[in-house]
Design a protein around this motif. Structure first.
Motif, PDB file in Angstrom:
ATOM      1  N   THR A  64       0.835  -1.196   0.000  1.00 26.60           N
ATOM      2  CA  THR A  64       0.000   0.000   0.000  1.00 26.60           C
ATOM      3  C   THR A  64       0.872   1.250   0.000  1.00 26.60           C
ATOM      4  OG1 THR A  64      -0.135  -0.015   2.423  1.00 26.60           O
ATOM      5  CG2 THR A  64      -1.922  -1.116   1.221  1.00 26.60           C
ATOM      6  N   LYS A  84      -3.938  -8.559  -7.022  1.00 30.36           N
ATOM      7  CA  LYS A  84      -5.096  -7.731  -7.361  1.00 30.36           C
ATOM      8  C   LYS A  84      -4.842  -6.299  -6.892  1.00 30.36           C
ATOM      9  CE  LYS A  84      -8.094 -11.695  -6.623  1.00 30.36           C
ATOM     10  NZ  LYS A  84      -7.262 -12.628  -5.869  1.00 30.36           N
ATOM     11  N   LEU A 136      -6.701  -2.480  -6.115  1.00 29.60           N
ATOM     12  CA  LEU A 136      -7.916  -1.703  -5.920  1.00 29.60           C
ATOM     13  C   LEU A 136      -7.754  -0.314  -6.529  1.00 29.60           C
ATOM     14  CD1 LEU A 136      -8.633  -2.562  -2.176  1.00 29.60           C
ATOM     15  CD2 LEU A 136      -9.735  -3.525  -4.210  1.00 29.60           C
ATOM     16  N   GLN A 152      -7.706   2.617 -11.203  1.00 31.20           N
ATOM     17  CA  GLN A 152      -7.128   1.343 -10.795  1.00 31.20           C
ATOM     18  C   GLN A 152      -5.678   1.311 -11.247  1.00 31.20           C
ATOM     19  OE1 GLN A 152      -9.180  -2.197 -12.032  1.00 31.20           O
ATOM     20  NE2 GLN A 152      -8.153  -3.427 -10.505  1.00 31.20           N
ATOM     21  N   VAL A 211     -11.605  -9.623  -0.205  1.00 33.94           N
ATOM     22  CA  VAL A 211     -11.767  -8.213  -0.568  1.00 33.94           C
ATOM     23  C   VAL A 211     -12.397  -8.152  -1.959  1.00 33.94           C
ATOM     24  CG1 VAL A 211     -10.569  -6.031  -1.037  1.00 33.94           C
ATOM     25  CG2 VAL A 211      -9.760  -7.522   0.805  1.00 33.94           C
ATOM     26  N   ALA A 239     -13.514  -6.789  -5.589  1.00 33.88           N
ATOM     27  CA  ALA A 239     -12.784  -5.976  -6.564  1.00 33.88           C
ATOM     28  C   ALA A 239     -13.153  -4.493  -6.489  1.00 33.88           C
ATOM     29  CB  ALA A 239     -13.021  -6.506  -7.976  1.00 33.88           C
ATOM     30  N   ALA A 240     -14.374  -4.179  -6.088  1.00 31.34           N
ATOM     31  CA  ALA A 240     -14.827  -2.786  -6.017  1.00 31.34           C
ATOM     32  C   ALA A 240     -14.634  -2.171  -4.639  1.00 31.34           C
ATOM     33  CB  ALA A 240     -16.296  -2.695  -6.425  1.00 31.34           C
ATOM     34  N   ALA A 241     -13.974  -2.879  -3.730  1.00 27.99           N
ATOM     35  CA  ALA A 241     -13.778  -2.372  -2.370  1.00 27.99           C
ATOM     36  C   ALA A 241     -12.842  -1.168  -2.370  1.00 27.99           C
ATOM     37  CB  ALA A 241     -13.201  -3.468  -1.480  1.00 27.99           C
ATOM     38  N   SER A 242     -12.903  -0.408  -1.295  1.00 29.83           N
ATOM     39  CA  SER A 242     -11.986   0.718  -1.117  1.00 29.83           C
ATOM     40  C   SER A 242     -10.703   0.233  -0.438  1.00 29.83           C
ATOM     41  CB  SER A 242     -12.645   1.782  -0.238  1.00 29.83           C
ATOM     42  OG  SER A 242     -12.773   1.298   1.089  1.00 29.83           O
ATOM     43  N   PRO A 243      -9.628   0.993  -0.553  1.00 29.16           N
ATOM     44  CA  PRO A 243      -8.418   0.636   0.199  1.00 29.16           C
ATOM     45  C   PRO A 243      -8.661   0.597   1.709  1.00 29.16           C
ATOM     46  CG  PRO A 243      -7.848   2.143  -1.554  1.00 29.16           C
ATOM     47  CD  PRO A 243      -9.359   2.091  -1.497  1.00 29.16           C
ATOM     48  N   TRP A 258     -11.301  -0.649   3.128  1.00 31.02           N
ATOM     49  CA  TRP A 258     -11.812  -2.001   3.385  1.00 31.02           C
ATOM     50  C   TRP A 258     -10.658  -3.005   3.396  1.00 31.02           C
ATOM     51  CZ3 TRP A 258     -15.649  -4.057   5.718  1.00 31.02           C
ATOM     52  CH2 TRP A 258     -15.856  -5.435   5.612  1.00 31.02           C
ATOM     53  N   LEU A 259      -9.731  -2.831   2.470  1.00 30.07           N
ATOM     54  CA  LEU A 259      -8.534  -3.667   2.490  1.00 30.07           C
ATOM     55  C   LEU A 259      -7.832  -3.515   3.836  1.00 30.07           C
ATOM     56  CD1 LEU A 259      -6.345  -5.488   1.194  1.00 30.07           C
ATOM     57  CD2 LEU A 259      -5.324  -3.373   0.273  1.00 30.07           C
TER      58      LEU A 259
END
Length: 179
Positions: free
Chosen positions: A65, A109, A111, A118, A148, A150-154, A156-157
């Protein structure tokens, strides 16, 4: 002077491991390659080369990140979020954060960043806002895959990383947009 709050200090303590880069260094200004042209500044939006070692032997995967805790928002700004990097991968080449993740390792993957793309988004603090810290973090995880979408926010990660991080490595360069 960069702000002093460390958002990682609010998380459970985990062991550190080694993180190196040919492109960025702790406390050093970012080059134009890791800056963004999104807001009119000079920049290439190229993710830095990162390599790591010394993580726990039972690591199942990694996440990478990049977060700016000094952004003029109450939630900071996520520049990059990659997860499900296989445990056999110990390096990301410069430019691995290209749009759509075409240069990421198989299985990894990515986000959308906080600007909605992306891809890796380089530094672009508002002119005159002062220096910002850009926290590049490699998280060693106890699971091969995170739950997690694919459309989650960072963010949420981040909840998943809270539950699964067994060790962490960081490099924090700085950048200030000239006025």
């Amino acid at each position: 002077m960069p702000h002093s709050f460390d958002p990682y200090s609010a998380l459970p303590s985990v062991p550190d491991f080694g993180l190196h880069s040919t492109d960025i260094a702790d406390g050093k200004p970012l080059d134009a390659a890791q800056c963004s042209s999104l807001f009119g500044g000079p920049g290439e939006d190229r993710s830095p080369q990162l390599s790591w070692e010394g993580f726990p032997a039972d690591t199942q995967s990694f996440a990478v990140t990049c977060f700016d805790p000094d952004a003029p928002t109450v939630s900071g700004f996520w520049h990059w979020a990659v997860y499900d990097i296989p445990a056999t991968v110990h390096e990301l080449e410069a430019g691995a954060g290209a749009p759509g993740g075409k240069y990421l390792p198989a299985g990894a993957k990515m986000l959308a960043n906080d600007a909605g793309g992306q891809s890796f988004l380089g530094a672009a603090p508002p002119p005159g806002h002062g220096p910002h810290r850009f926290m590049y973090v490699v998280h060693a995880l106890d699971t091969a895959e995170l739950d997690v979408p694919a459309a989650a926010s960072p963010a949420w990660l981040g909840f998943q990383l809270f539950e699964h991080t067994v060790a962490r490595a960081r490099i924090t360069p700085i950048f200030e947009t000239p006025t």
